[in-house]
Design an enzyme around this catalytic site. Structure first.
Site, PDB file in Angstrom:
ATOM      1  N   TRP A  24      93.445  25.641 -40.886  1.00  0.00           N
ATOM      2  CA  TRP A  24      93.033  25.290 -42.258  1.00  0.00           C
ATOM      3  C   TRP A  24      91.808  26.081 -42.695  1.00  0.00           C
ATOM      4  O   TRP A  24      90.865  26.234 -41.905  1.00  0.00           O
ATOM      5  CB  TRP A  24      92.692  23.803 -42.309  1.00  0.00           C
ATOM      6  CG  TRP A  24      91.885  23.405 -43.512  1.00  0.00           C
ATOM      7  CD1 TRP A  24      90.532  23.560 -43.683  1.00  0.00           C
ATOM      8  CD2 TRP A  24      92.364  22.799 -44.715  1.00  0.00           C
ATOM      9  NE1 TRP A  24      90.151  23.091 -44.922  1.00  0.00           N
ATOM     10  CE2 TRP A  24      91.257  22.608 -45.574  1.00  0.00           C
ATOM     11  CE3 TRP A  24      93.636  22.387 -45.158  1.00  0.00           C
ATOM     12  CZ2 TRP A  24      91.368  22.034 -46.841  1.00  0.00           C
ATOM     13  CZ3 TRP A  24      93.744  21.810 -46.420  1.00  0.00           C
ATOM     14  CH2 TRP A  24      92.609  21.642 -47.245  1.00  0.00           C
ATOM     15  N   ASN A  26      88.942  26.309 -46.230  1.00  0.00           N
ATOM     16  CA  ASN A  26      88.583  26.071 -47.623  1.00  0.00           C
ATOM     17  C   ASN A  26      87.525  27.085 -48.064  1.00  0.00           C
ATOM     18  O   ASN A  26      87.798  28.284 -47.968  1.00  0.00           O
ATOM     19  CB  ASN A  26      88.297  24.592 -47.948  1.00  0.00           C
ATOM     20  CG  ASN A  26      87.322  23.861 -47.084  1.00  0.00           C
ATOM     21  OD1 ASN A  26      87.641  23.496 -45.966  1.00  0.00           O
ATOM     22  ND2 ASN A  26      86.138  23.601 -47.571  1.00  0.00           N
ATOM     23  N   ASP A  27      86.378  26.661 -48.536  1.00  0.00           N
ATOM     24  CA  ASP A  27      85.457  27.550 -49.269  1.00  0.00           C
ATOM     25  C   ASP A  27      85.138  28.897 -48.598  1.00  0.00           C
ATOM     26  O   ASP A  27      84.885  28.931 -47.393  1.00  0.00           O
ATOM     27  CB  ASP A  27      84.085  26.881 -49.433  1.00  0.00           C
ATOM     28  CG  ASP A  27      84.152  25.429 -49.795  1.00  0.00           C
ATOM     29  OD1 ASP A  27      85.232  24.928 -50.082  1.00  0.00           O
ATOM     30  OD2 ASP A  27      83.085  24.787 -49.773  1.00  0.00           O
ATOM     31  N   GLN A  43      85.126  28.193 -44.552  1.00  0.00           N
ATOM     32  CA  GLN A  43      85.210  26.870 -43.940  1.00  0.00           C
ATOM     33  C   GLN A  43      86.538  26.811 -43.189  1.00  0.00           C
ATOM     34  O   GLN A  43      87.603  27.066 -43.772  1.00  0.00           O
ATOM     35  CB  GLN A  43      85.157  25.787 -45.026  1.00  0.00           C
ATOM     36  CG  GLN A  43      83.787  25.642 -45.638  1.00  0.00           C
ATOM     37  CD  GLN A  43      82.836  24.914 -44.703  1.00  0.00           C
ATOM     38  OE1 GLN A  43      82.832  23.703 -44.613  1.00  0.00           O
ATOM     39  NE2 GLN A  43      82.023  25.676 -43.979  1.00  0.00           N
ATOM     40  N   TRP A  51      92.167  19.695 -42.956  1.00  0.00           N
ATOM     41  CA  TRP A  51      90.708  19.741 -42.867  1.00  0.00           C
ATOM     42  C   TRP A  51      90.245  18.940 -41.652  1.00  0.00           C
ATOM     43  O   TRP A  51      90.796  17.881 -41.354  1.00  0.00           O
ATOM     44  CB  TRP A  51      90.109  19.170 -44.161  1.00  0.00           C
ATOM     45  CG  TRP A  51      88.638  19.380 -44.287  1.00  0.00           C
ATOM     46  CD1 TRP A  51      88.011  20.464 -44.790  1.00  0.00           C
ATOM     47  CD2 TRP A  51      87.601  18.453 -43.914  1.00  0.00           C
ATOM     48  NE1 TRP A  51      86.648  20.288 -44.751  1.00  0.00           N
ATOM     49  CE2 TRP A  51      86.367  19.063 -44.215  1.00  0.00           C
ATOM     50  CE3 TRP A  51      87.589  17.185 -43.337  1.00  0.00           C
ATOM     51  CZ2 TRP A  51      85.137  18.446 -43.978  1.00  0.00           C
ATOM     52  CZ3 TRP A  51      86.372  16.565 -43.093  1.00  0.00           C
ATOM     53  CH2 TRP A  51      85.158  17.188 -43.416  1.00  0.00           C
ATOM     54  N   PHE A  86      79.038  22.992 -42.520  1.00  0.00           N
ATOM     55  CA  PHE A  86      79.552  23.040 -43.881  1.00  0.00           C
ATOM     56  C   PHE A  86      79.132  24.350 -44.563  1.00  0.00           C
ATOM     57  O   PHE A  86      78.427  25.175 -43.989  1.00  0.00           O
ATOM     58  CB  PHE A  86      79.074  21.819 -44.669  1.00  0.00           C
ATOM     59  CG  PHE A  86      79.976  20.601 -44.533  1.00  0.00           C
ATOM     60  CD1 PHE A  86      80.888  20.486 -43.496  1.00  0.00           C
ATOM     61  CD2 PHE A  86      79.912  19.557 -45.454  1.00  0.00           C
ATOM     62  CE1 PHE A  86      81.727  19.374 -43.377  1.00  0.00           C
ATOM     63  CE2 PHE A  86      80.734  18.446 -45.354  1.00  0.00           C
ATOM     64  CZ  PHE A  86      81.647  18.349 -44.319  1.00  0.00           C
ATOM     65  N   SER A  87      79.519  24.483 -45.826  1.00  0.00           N
ATOM     66  CA  SER A  87      79.365  25.753 -46.536  1.00  0.00           C
ATOM     67  C   SER A  87      77.930  26.251 -46.614  1.00  0.00           C
ATOM     68  O   SER A  87      76.972  25.467 -46.562  1.00  0.00           O
ATOM     69  CB  SER A  87      79.915  25.618 -47.956  1.00  0.00           C
ATOM     70  OG  SER A  87      81.309  25.644 -47.899  1.00  0.00           O
ATOM     71  N   GLU A 208      78.846  20.839 -56.097  1.00  0.00           N
ATOM     72  CA  GLU A 208      79.001  21.523 -54.817  1.00  0.00           C
ATOM     73  C   GLU A 208      78.850  23.033 -55.013  1.00  0.00           C
ATOM     74  O   GLU A 208      79.054  23.562 -56.096  1.00  0.00           O
ATOM     75  CB  GLU A 208      80.382  21.218 -54.229  1.00  0.00           C
ATOM     76  CG  GLU A 208      80.597  19.737 -53.941  1.00  0.00           C
ATOM     77  CD  GLU A 208      81.888  19.471 -53.163  1.00  0.00           C
ATOM     78  OE1 GLU A 208      81.810  18.778 -52.145  1.00  0.00           O
ATOM     79  OE2 GLU A 208      82.956  19.943 -53.567  1.00  0.00           O
ATOM     80  N   TRP A 291      91.501  20.752 -53.591  1.00  0.00           N
ATOM     81  CA  TRP A 291      91.522  19.545 -52.762  1.00  0.00           C
ATOM     82  C   TRP A 291      92.663  18.639 -53.199  1.00  0.00           C
ATOM     83  O   TRP A 291      92.889  18.455 -54.397  1.00  0.00           O
ATOM     84  CB  TRP A 291      90.187  18.774 -52.881  1.00  0.00           C
ATOM     85  CG  TRP A 291      89.060  19.488 -52.205  1.00  0.00           C
ATOM     86  CD1 TRP A 291      88.004  20.104 -52.806  1.00  0.00           C
ATOM     87  CD2 TRP A 291      88.888  19.669 -50.799  1.00  0.00           C
ATOM     88  NE1 TRP A 291      87.193  20.663 -51.863  1.00  0.00           N
ATOM     89  CE2 TRP A 291      87.706  20.409 -50.627  1.00  0.00           C
ATOM     90  CE3 TRP A 291      89.622  19.287 -49.670  1.00  0.00           C
ATOM     91  CZ2 TRP A 291      87.226  20.775 -49.354  1.00  0.00           C
ATOM     92  CZ3 TRP A 291      89.144  19.649 -48.416  1.00  0.00           C
ATOM     93  CH2 TRP A 291      87.968  20.380 -48.277  1.00  0.00           C
TER      94      TRP A 291
HETATM   95  C1  FRU Z   1      83.565  22.219 -51.205  1.00  0.00           C
HETATM   96  C2  FRU Z   1      83.055  21.447 -49.996  1.00  0.00           C
HETATM   97  C3  FRU Z   1      81.588  21.740 -49.775  1.00  0.00           C
HETATM   98  C4  FRU Z   1      81.415  21.459 -48.309  1.00  0.00           C
HETATM   99  C5  FRU Z   1      82.731  21.936 -47.734  1.00  0.00           C
HETATM  100  C6  FRU Z   1      83.215  21.158 -46.553  1.00  0.00           C
HETATM  101  O1  FRU Z   1      84.926  22.444 -51.205  1.00  0.00           O
HETATM  102  O2  FRU Z   1      83.306  20.076 -50.175  1.00  0.00           O
HETATM  103  O3  FRU Z   1      80.725  21.001 -50.592  1.00  0.00           O
HETATM  104  O4  FRU Z   1      80.330  22.141 -47.756  1.00  0.00           O
HETATM  105  O5  FRU Z   1      83.683  21.858 -48.788  1.00  0.00           O
HETATM  106  O6  FRU Z   1      84.289  21.782 -45.941  1.00  0.00           O
END
Ligand code: FRU
Length: 467
Positions: A24, A26-27, A43, A51, A86-87, A208, A291
């Site tokens: 997986w 994400n950011d 991420q 996630w 985290f990010s 965020e 999301w």
């Molecule tokens: C944004 C977020 C960030 C966080 C990360 C966690 O998509 O929620 O705020 O750091 O993803 O994976």
């Protein structure tokens, strides 16, 4: 030992967009240029296609289009980041690459909503292996008027010092961005809130992934608020990405801005991050998903991708995005080169790896559709001259995305195996979309314009040269 997820089917694997080798993502995180390479982190949950405890995945490239996978840069599990790295962002200082990221920690492992977050540093000499700093956390807790949400540091160097913006929420439940400053990246002083939501429903309860930078003399804050309620044509996704354009007051360090505006109007765009390239361009990657959306590739052992990198530019007070010019290096051959088209034109898209450039220069109707061999429209973009609107329809959603527009100059479309990105009028209006269909695709154009022209290139593989 990391037990990596396994990709079991490549039907939706992208040809030229950054993805993880499996698992997986994400950011986008830590977008930077160090010792001759662009670095992008993301991420990452390597062990499954959902996630989970966040790692930082990593890839690098010399040209923004051919990417090399690198080992995981950050693993969670230390005292300050027990439940996730985290990010965050990256900066180069004294010939070393520094990462600043959020440590995510649960009070009770059974309650994901009860957490604390802090800010940490990791450093590398070679841009591949990272060591977490002994002084972590460098910012242990948020100010007392803040909620637990305190994450996604984006660092920059300005007037001889380091400044960082951090996404957060205040005790009243309003999204906001906080600023801190430092001379050594280790000791940070709180500056104050840069900007705060007027209300949670209209502007969000957490902001965020903030990103503050200068472009053509303006201060621009991009951030990703959660919780904005739909308003007429606007905010039709679960979460949005917003940009604020204005000026940071040098005395108060607050951002005075004009308007709340969406950066991308598609279904699949969130948490973008930009960097200043060595040649002065401001380049941005977004997460090309949303999301809680369906991600059919999860059945195949992976999930998530980044957008194609985009160059940011201003047209008046509008922040525009266009694919970086390096895309030219992916062009294998010309598929279409038609200058005097009328009414309708349709072509097949071998390998589903196509760059489309349509020139219209018209106030009449225009429609560009990506369809499959059963005539199913996956993504349809339509300019309605009567309504003066650009309308994007998608096969798996009843709620079109609509943007006010008065004419169509050009449409630039990037098609990959499971994505479509659309850039209209030199990137003034953009839509990022994931699409999942195993049949072959066509791109169909129709217009009432007197004449229009289309060029399309077949693109080769960008990612990943070592997959
Ligand atoms: C944004 C977020 C960030 C966080 C990360 C966690 O998509 O929620 O705020 O750091 O993803 O994976």
């Amino acid at each position: 030992m990391t037990n990596y997820s396994v990709v079991t089917n490549d039907r939706y694997r992208l040809n030229y967009h950054v993805m993880a080798p499996s698992g997986w993502i994400n950011d986008p995180n830590g977008f930077s240029f160090f010792k001759g390479y662009y670095h992008i982190f993301y991420q990452y949950h390597p062990e499954s296609a959902v996630w989970g405890p966040m790692h930082w995945g990593h890839a690098r490239s010399k040209d923004l289009v051919h990417w090399e996978n690198l080992p995981i840069a950050l693993f969670p599990g230390d005292e300050e980041d027990q439940d996730g790295c985290f990010s965050g962002s990256a900066i180069v200082k004294d010939d070393r690459l520094y990462l600043m990221y959020t440590g995510h920690n649960l009070h009770d492992k059974n309650n994901p909503d009860d957490y604390w977050q802090n800010q940490n540093i990791a450093v590398s000499d070679d841009g591949i292996h990272f060591t977490k700093c002994q002084d972590n956390p460098v910012i242990a807790e948020p100010p007392t008027d803040n909620a637990a949400d305190f994450r996604d540091p984006k660092v920059r160097f300005e007037n001889g010092k380091w400044l960082v913006v951090i996404g957060s929420k205040d005790q009243q439940g309003l999204g906001r961005v906080l600023q801190y400053q430092s001379t050594d990246l280790k000791n940070w002083t709180y500056v104050g809130p840069l900007a705060t939501a007027e209300s949670a429903d209209t502007q969000g309860f957490v902001w965020e992934c903030p990103d503050l930078f200068k472009l053509a003399g303006q201060d621009i804050l991009i951030m990703s608020p959660q919780g904005i309620k739909p308003q007429e044509l606007k905010y039709r996704n679960l979460f949005q990405t917003i940009y604020l354009l204005g000026t940071v007051d040098s005395a108060t360090q607050q951002l005075n801005y004009h308007e709340f505006r969406e950066l991308d109007h598609g279904h699949d765009f969130y948490a973008p991050q930009s960097m200043l390239a060595p040649d002065g361009r401001r380049i941005l990657f977004g997460w090309m998903d949303m999301w809680e959306s369906d991600m059919p590739e999860q059945a195949d052992g992976w999930a998530g991708a980044l957008t194609f990198p985009r160059e940011l530019h201003l047209n008046g007070d509008k922040l525009c995005m266009t694919p970086v010019q390096e895309i030219a290096q992916l062009r294998e051959h010309l598929l279409v080169d038609e200058a005097d088209l009328q009414a309708k034109y349709c072509f097949a898209t071998p390998t589903k790896s196509v760059e489309y450039l349509g020139e219209f220069d018209t106030t009449a109707a225009v429609e560009v559709k990506v369809t499959d061999t059963d005539d199913q429209v996956l993504v349809g973009l339509r300019f309605d001259p009567e309504k003066q609107k650009l309308i994007l329809e998608k096969y798996n959603d009843d709620l079109p995305r609509e943007v006010a527009v008065t004419k169509i100059d050009d449409i630039h479309l990037l098609l990959d195996k499971s994505s479509v990105e659309l850039f209209v009028n030199n990137g003034e209006v953009c839509f990022s979309e994931r699409i999942y269909d195993e049949k072959d695709f066509y791109i169909e154009t129709s217009s009432d314009a007197e004449r229009f022209s289309i060029k399309a290139y077949q693109l080769g593989k960008g990612v990943f040269i070592n997959e």
